[in-house]
Scaffold this active site. Structure first.
Site, PDB file in Angstrom:
ATOM      1  N   ASP A 443     -11.180 -28.040  -2.516  1.00  0.00           N
ATOM      2  CA  ASP A 443     -10.959 -28.093  -1.071  1.00  0.00           C
ATOM      3  C   ASP A 443     -11.755 -26.950  -0.432  1.00  0.00           C
ATOM      4  OD1 ASP A 443     -10.042 -28.032   1.538  1.00  0.00           O
ATOM      5  OD2 ASP A 443      -7.939 -28.391   1.008  1.00  0.00           O
ATOM      6  N   HIS A 444     -12.796 -27.301   0.322  1.00  0.00           N
ATOM      7  CA  HIS A 444     -13.693 -26.286   0.862  1.00  0.00           C
ATOM      8  C   HIS A 444     -13.066 -25.487   2.012  1.00  0.00           C
ATOM      9  CE1 HIS A 444     -17.347 -24.258   0.640  1.00  0.00           C
ATOM     10  NE2 HIS A 444     -18.219 -25.211   0.867  1.00  0.00           N
ATOM     11  N   ARG A 445     -11.886 -25.874   2.469  1.00  0.00           N
ATOM     12  CA  ARG A 445     -11.204 -25.058   3.479  1.00  0.00           C
ATOM     13  C   ARG A 445     -10.714 -23.741   2.892  1.00  0.00           C
ATOM     14  NH1 ARG A 445      -6.735 -29.244   5.462  1.00  0.00           N
ATOM     15  NH2 ARG A 445      -6.624 -29.421   3.187  1.00  0.00           N
TER      16      ARG A 445
END
Length: 473
Positions: A443-445
């Site tokens: 998850d690139h968040r």
């Protein structure tokens, strides 16, 4: 009056076998009407959106009726089986579904509540009001004055003077309107008696007056009736197609994957590595009694799981989740390691609780139990909740690698490809080596490229040199 036979019948309702589940499908009945059951005996198997679960009956008795056939989806809280418990402790008689209606009282009356201890039968939820006598008292409200001429005068309306109630003469014919509205009606030549009021308490408003002088709306033109043939019933060639209803685990998995794909920004990285030493170590562990793995299932997945746990310990920020409501990153100080498992009912992801704290033999035991339970379709909903990181082994299908979708609520998922003998440069020479490709989606968040790359590189390094990096002699 409830008979003894009715009082002895207990209805067993579909329970919520998971957190927040609303329905379940009855897969199989293990009993039939007339069978004797005991407290704790499994009577049926149901499938929820998360797993197949066996339901035990909570009392002794004889099955009187099965309310639904196999294959029926039933809402939680709905009775599914009736059991006659007259042979054991009799059940309390049910309260009648609805008490007899009381004769209507005079208009304007309201029910008076009895004080506690007055002997009034309490109301049970779902059974209506118990039969009892009630006392009435006059409802409090505006005083009503009755003249000798039987004229009833209602309370004053916001400065418009007293209003005559039905049955009066002089005031009854005077429409209710404020002085400015009356002047507007006079200027426009509108008789207020012909105006339909829309204001509170029947007061005519300025809009009502303007509507009275507006030109009438044109009559709608009715189009000629057209005969519309009924929609054709969808059919298909059953010899060429098979349609399978999407429900249970498959339906939940599909919804979860769509939600994950369109909620978390996925990034996937790949690395191809030489796992020849890992494969040799697997064979050594199978033969040796030194590591306490006797009788346990030892395979490459065990060492890959251990390698990932070591990489998470070195890079703990990868083990997190995104809290959308509070806009926070939640760092987990534990690892519930999910293992994706393909079952006849669809893909499920049970997880090993507190996998970070397990030794290699404990991890092997947990993996063995997880896989066997999943294959039997007995994975509980609790086993699939609370995962933090997942491994999916697509290599067992001969696939080199993939771009896995995150399990909802997790930060990363590691895909393991097929391990194949391939030409590889080893110590300056091209030799046949055991090679595989790993893919890490995250998850690139909450995981940037640097962190994701470090974790994937750590897993790769451990699998290339498993003894030295895991700490074995």
């Amino acid at each position: 009056m409830t008979t003894m036979t009715e009082a002895s019948v207990r209805e067993f309702k579909m329970p919520d076998v998971g957190e927040g589940l609303t329905e379940a499908e009855i897969l199989k009945w293990y009993v039939q009407p007339g069978d004797t059951v005991t407290d704790g005996q499994v009577v049926c198997e149901v499938e929820t959106a998360k797993a197949a679960v066996e339901l035990p009956i909570p009392y002794d008795g004889v099955v009187r009726d099965l309310h639904f056939p196999e294959g029926t989806t039933v809402d939680v809280g709905t009775s599914i089986i009736a059991v006659d418990v007259s042979g054991g402790a009799a059940a309390p008689a049910e309260v009648p579904a609805q008490a007899p209606a009381e004769a209507p009282a005079a208009a304007g009356d309201a029910e008076e509540k009895k004080p506690e201890g007055s002997g009034r039968t309490p109301v049970l939820v779902g059974y209506g009001v118990a039969t009892s006598s009630t006392k009435r008292r006059p409802r409090k409200g505006p005083e009503v004055v009755v003249s000798q001429a039987s004229t009833v005068i209602q309370p004053e309306l916001n400065g418009h003077g007293p209003v005559a109630a039905p049955g009066t003469t002089a005031e009854q014919s005077r429409p209710l309107a404020k002085p400015p509205v009356r002047k507007l009606a006079k200027d426009l030549g509108v008789d207020l008696a012909t105006v339909t009021p829309s204001g509170p308490d029947g007061i005519i408003t300025r809009e009502d007056v303007h509507a009275a002088v507006a030109p009438p709306a044109p009559e709608p033109v009715t189009a000629p009736a057209v005969s519309v043939p009924p929609a054709p019933v969808a059919t298909y060639d059953t010899a060429r197609e098979t349609r399978i209803p999407v429900k249970g685990v498959r339906k939940a998995t599909a919804a979860a994957m769509v939600g994950s794909a369109f909620t978390a920004p996925h990034v996937t990285e790949f690395v191809t590595i030489d796992v020849t030493r890992t494969m040799k170590l697997v064979e050594e562990l199978k033969r040796s009694d030194e590591y306490g793995l006797q009788g346990l299932r030892v395979n490459p997945l065990l060492l890959i799981a251990k390698a990932l746990l070591v990489a998470i310990r070195r890079n703990p920020d990868i083990n997190a989740s995104w809290d959308e409501a509070n806009q926070e990153i939640v760092l987990k100080h534990y690892v519930n390691l999910g293992i994706a498992a393909a079952t006849p009912r669809g893909l499920i992801v049970p997880n090993i609780k507190d996998a970070h704290a397990k030794t290699l033999p404990q991890l092997a035991e947990s993996l063995g139990e997880l896989v066997s339970t999943a294959r039997e379709g007995k994975t509980s909903p609790a086993a699939m909740q609370g995962g933090t990181v997942t491994i999916t082994n697509v290599g067992v299908f001969g696939v080199d690698t993939g771009t896995p979708i995150l399990n909802p609520g997790e930060s990363a998922i590691l895909a393991v490809g097929a391990i194949k003998l391939q030409p590889w440069v080893h110590k300056g020479k091209v030799k046949p080596r055991q090679v595989t490709t790993l893919a890490l989606s995250f998850d690139h968040r909450l995981v940037d490229g640097a962190l994701g790359s470090k974790v994937l590189a750590d897993v790769a390094a451990i699998l290339e040199q498993p003894k030295r990096l895991i700490g074995w002699a």
